[in-house]
Design an enzyme around this catalytic site. Sequence first.
Site, mmCIF file in Angstrom:
data_model
loop_
_atom_site.group_PDB
_atom_site.id
_atom_site.type_symbol
_atom_site.label_atom_id
_atom_site.label_comp_id
_atom_site.label_asym_id
_atom_site.label_seq_id
_atom_site.Cartn_x
_atom_site.Cartn_y
_atom_site.Cartn_z
ATOM 1 N N HIS A 77 0.882 -1.234 0.159
ATOM 2 C CA HIS A 77 0.057 -0.077 0.018
ATOM 3 C C HIS A 77 0.729 1.295 -0.120
ATOM 4 O O HIS A 77 0.184 2.543 -0.363
ATOM 5 C CB HIS A 77 -1.071 -0.144 1.143
ATOM 6 N N ASP A 123 -0.303 -7.356 1.250
ATOM 7 C CA ASP A 123 0.538 -6.240 1.642
ATOM 8 C C ASP A 123 2.077 -6.148 1.822
ATOM 9 O O ASP A 123 2.546 -6.340 2.783
ATOM 10 C CB ASP A 123 -0.015 -5.329 2.925
ATOM 11 N N GLN A 213 0.758 5.359 11.692
ATOM 12 C CA GLN A 213 1.043 6.199 10.633
ATOM 13 C C GLN A 213 2.278 6.603 10.228
ATOM 14 O O GLN A 213 2.977 7.362 11.170
ATOM 15 C CB GLN A 213 0.023 7.283 9.823
ATOM 16 N N GLY A 214 3.278 6.308 9.099
ATOM 17 C CA GLY A 214 4.465 6.775 8.755
ATOM 18 C C GLY A 214 5.337 5.472 9.229
ATOM 19 O O GLY A 214 6.430 5.510 8.540
ATOM 20 N N ASP A 215 4.930 4.399 9.674
ATOM 21 C CA ASP A 215 5.631 3.249 10.066
ATOM 22 C C ASP A 215 5.295 2.271 9.147
ATOM 23 O O ASP A 215 6.239 1.186 8.920
ATOM 24 C CB ASP A 215 5.219 2.579 11.338
ATOM 25 N N SER A 216 4.327 2.271 8.116
ATOM 26 C CA SER A 216 3.881 1.364 7.029
ATOM 27 C C SER A 216 5.288 1.074 6.324
ATOM 28 O O SER A 216 6.107 1.961 5.888
ATOM 29 C CB SER A 216 3.179 1.921 5.978
#
Length: 261
Positions: A77, A123, A213-216
């Site tokens: 993603h 993913d 969020q930001g660690d994906s």
Amino acid sequence: MFGLTRVRRTAAAVAFGAAAAALSTAPSAVAAPRPVVGGTTTTTAEYPFVMQVTDATGGQFCGGTLVAPTKVVTAAHCVVGETPGKLRVVGGRTHLDGTDGTVSEVSRIWFDPGYTDVVDGGDVAVLTLATRMPYATAAYVSPAGTGVYAPGMTARVLGWGTTGENGGSSGQLRTATVPVVSDTECRDSYGSDFVASDMVCAGYPSGGVDTCQGDSGGPLLIGGVLAGITSWGNGCAEAGRPGVYTRLASFSSLVTEQVLT
């Protein structure tokens, strides 16, 4: 989703391409970047295989793991809908505002061909770099490595960004440990959105420590081996809502094919 707010753990601070568009257009998306909650600061010297995935201007929006000198494992993603020219990978840079380390263009993007959305599974992505990274690589779980996901196993997560759900960015790589959660408990939290064959959950029942969020795309390490990819969750560090990670053992053979290409 039983009324849950699904959060892809991609930073929305960088508004470009499909990854950011997915956040800005999805009604349930949370707009602020919020990585490793409840963690501590660390360095890329300590974890040399942890990479920043950025846009062409250097804005970090996802993480990744170096598994070969020119191969980085990240989340689908983060990169679906993007072209290689829009992406960069940065290694050896602890601070987001630093100028050290190695910056590489991306020459090829691969992601699982079955991927459609984080809650559908698959993913996982592999970026091929134009420049070899001069850093130690991480070993990743084999297809037979399902035993690493035993409930209660200690997992380590890493990423850049804020230290609380509505806090400011630390700007420095952070790390935390969380226990692996049983598939049954994870299904109790997320219902049919949890696909056990493709996903694994990790977190404390009381919350407080989590990726966000930001660690994906960043690593979930179990026993020092890359076993998962930060993917999604309900909010960040909420009680009874563990983080959801790609179960890399299910995609290990596909990753190996890309590493050898």
